[in-house]
Design an enzyme around this catalytic site. Structure first.
Site, short mmCIF file in Angstrom:
data_model
loop_
_atom_site.label_atom_id
_atom_site.label_comp_id
_atom_site.label_asym_id
_atom_site.label_seq_id
_atom_site.Cartn_x
_atom_site.Cartn_y
_atom_site.Cartn_z
N TRP A 101 15.66 -7.30 1.61
CA TRP A 101 16.08 -6.33 2.63
C TRP A 101 17.28 -6.85 3.42
O TRP A 101 18.22 -6.10 3.71
CB TRP A 101 14.92 -5.96 3.55
CG TRP A 101 13.89 -5.14 2.83
CD1 TRP A 101 12.61 -5.50 2.55
CD2 TRP A 101 14.06 -3.82 2.27
NE1 TRP A 101 11.97 -4.50 1.86
CE2 TRP A 101 12.83 -3.46 1.67
CE3 TRP A 101 15.13 -2.92 2.21
CZ2 TRP A 101 12.64 -2.24 1.02
CZ3 TRP A 101 14.93 -1.69 1.57
CH2 TRP A 101 13.71 -1.36 0.99
N ASP A 171 15.46 -6.62 11.83
CA ASP A 171 14.72 -5.63 11.05
C ASP A 171 13.26 -6.07 11.07
O ASP A 171 12.89 -7.07 10.45
CB ASP A 171 15.27 -5.61 9.61
CG ASP A 171 14.51 -4.63 8.71
OD1 ASP A 171 13.53 -4.02 9.18
OD2 ASP A 171 14.92 -4.48 7.54
N LYS A 195 5.09 1.15 7.78
CA LYS A 195 4.30 -0.04 7.44
C LYS A 195 3.29 -0.37 8.54
O LYS A 195 2.13 -0.50 8.26
CB LYS A 195 5.23 -1.22 7.17
CG LYS A 195 5.84 -1.10 5.78
CD LYS A 195 7.27 -1.50 5.68
CE LYS A 195 7.82 -1.10 4.32
NZ LYS A 195 9.27 -1.16 4.27
C1 LIG Z 1 10.48 -1.04 3.88
C2 LIG Z 1 11.56 -1.82 4.48
C3 LIG Z 1 12.85 -1.30 4.65
C4 LIG Z 1 13.25 0.05 4.14
O1 LIG Z 1 12.73 1.02 4.96
P1 LIG Z 1 13.10 2.57 4.76
O2 LIG Z 1 12.45 3.18 5.95
O3 LIG Z 1 12.47 3.00 3.45
O4 LIG Z 1 14.56 2.71 4.74
C5 LIG Z 1 13.80 -2.10 5.26
N1 LIG Z 1 13.51 -3.33 5.70
C6 LIG Z 1 12.27 -3.87 5.57
C7 LIG Z 1 11.99 -5.24 6.06
C8 LIG Z 1 11.27 -3.13 4.94
O5 LIG Z 1 10.03 -3.65 4.80
#
Ligand SMILES: *Cc1c(COP(=O)(O)O)cnc(C)c1O
Length: 358
Positions: A101, A171, A195
């Site tokens: 990511w 993030d 999540k």
């Molecule tokens: C799932 C995830 C993403 C992507 O998220 P979206 O909402 O599908 O764009 C980005 N960064 C991390 C750390 C993730 O776990």
């Protein structure tokens, strides 16, 4: 029948929250209609949005000089919006890349402005975060971007690194709400809700107020100031998602807040890592000091056994254990809503699988 859900995202949601949603689906308490039928401009919806914001503020201890936004486009759109809003002529950002990511975030940042890699563990297959001594930080950077938990590799910072006072942009999609944070280190935190916070389709952005500035030339919808000014109601937001965030926060507060969730995450992940460490059949993917308490990644002796493991796990009532296609192996995502009992059952299943196939 509900089965043990180890999906990486969208992922398990707390059952009591789903039951509340079910009870309120046709008619909100004294609302006369479903939350999905409410105008986003109504007093009723404003109250729901406030509940979601206040729920996050209370749980996370978000200081008053930060704004909470509920946006769309996922965490992935933030990869672009962050540099679009924060970078400019002569302004650059540092990226710490220790997983899939973070790599994507850096790729998008390069399209929008000056950004450089301050450290990467790509040559170690992203099995760990960089050590503090490996960080090559630019003291003049606008921000240092990192991913608190790399969902695919199962690699997490045990401690947020020291960036010499340069604000961190994080993030936190896959570990937000699983431990308390010291906000003074952060300029911006973002997370796709699917999540650890709620359903897919809504992204939480927490940004310090002095970073919110109208940027000339930037599309209205991509400008943080647009959404900050209208409290995330500039256009029609994901009203149902925001409603669920409110309920999830209220439920997590009842569980004892982030200190108690941190303890639970510690306990659940140790159950799996203890088994992995005591076995020569299962091999953890991440290095010990960087192991994730949210996504436990491991391998079996060969791919054939991994396929068999996933198939038999499904028959035994465990969903979502297949690792991400880029890493392979097995991944057990054990977010806040995954019960300790589900992890205990998975550990028994793994013991038995090793006994029969090891
Ligand atoms: C799932 C995830 C993403 C992507 O998220 P979206 O909402 O599908 O764009 C980005 N960064 C991390 C750390 C993730 O776990």
């Amino acid at each position: 029948m509900r089965i043990h859900n180890f999906n990486a995202g969208p992922a398990a949601l707390p059952l009591p929250v789903l039951e509340q949603v079910q009870r309120e689906l046709l008619e909100l308490p004294r609302g006369g209609m479903s939350v999905m039928e409410l105008s986003h401009r109504s007093k009723e919806f404003e109250a729901i949005r406030d509940r979601a914001e206040n729920g996050l503020r209370k749980l996370m201890g978000i200081p008053d000089d930060y704004t909470v936004l509920f946006l769309q486009g996922g965490a992935s759109l933030q990869f672009s919006m962050i540099p679009m809003n924060l970078l400019g002529d002569g302004i650059s950002a540092d990226y710490i890349v220790h997983g899939s990511w973070g790599q994507k975030a850096f790729k998008e940042a390069q399209k929008e402005g000056n950004s450089r890699i301050a450290a990467t563990t790509k040559e170690f297959d992203f099995k760990r975060v960089p050590h503090q001594s490996e960080l090559d930080l630019d003291p003049n950077a606008k921000y240092v971007h990192l991913t608190t938990n790399e969902t695919i590799e199962g690699v997490q910072w045990a401690e947020i690194p020291d960036t010499n006072g340069v604000p961190i942009v994080a993030d936190m999609s896959s570990d937000i709400l699983s431990y308390p944070l010291d906000f003074s280190k952060f300029g911006l935190i973002y997370a796709g809700a699917q999540k650890n916070i709620g359903p897919s389709g809504v992204t939480v952005v927490i940004i310090k107020n002095d970073w919110i500035e109208k940027k000339s030339g930037l599309a209205t919808m991509l400008d943080y100031s647009t959404h900050a000014k209208d409290q995330s109601l500039f256009n029609t937001p994901n009203t149902f998602g925001i409603y669920m965030i409110a309920l999830v926060c209220e439920y997590l507060e009842k569980l004892g807040g982030l200190d108690s969730l941190q303890l639970r995450a510690q306990q659940k992940s140790s159950m799996l890592y203890a088994l992995i460490d005591s076995s020569s059949f299962y091999h953890g993917f991440a290095e010990t000091e960087s192991r994730s308490k949210m996504n436990v990644t491991f391998r079996l002796p060969n791919e054939e056994l991994e396929t068999k493991f996933v198939v038999e796990a499904v028959l035994a009532g465990f969903a979502g254990l297949k690792g991400h296609r880029s890493v392979g192996g097995i991944r057990a995502s054990i977010y806040n809503a995954v019960e300790t009992e589900s992890v205990r059952e998975l550990v028994s299943f793994m013991r038995e699988f090793e006994r029969l196939n090891g």
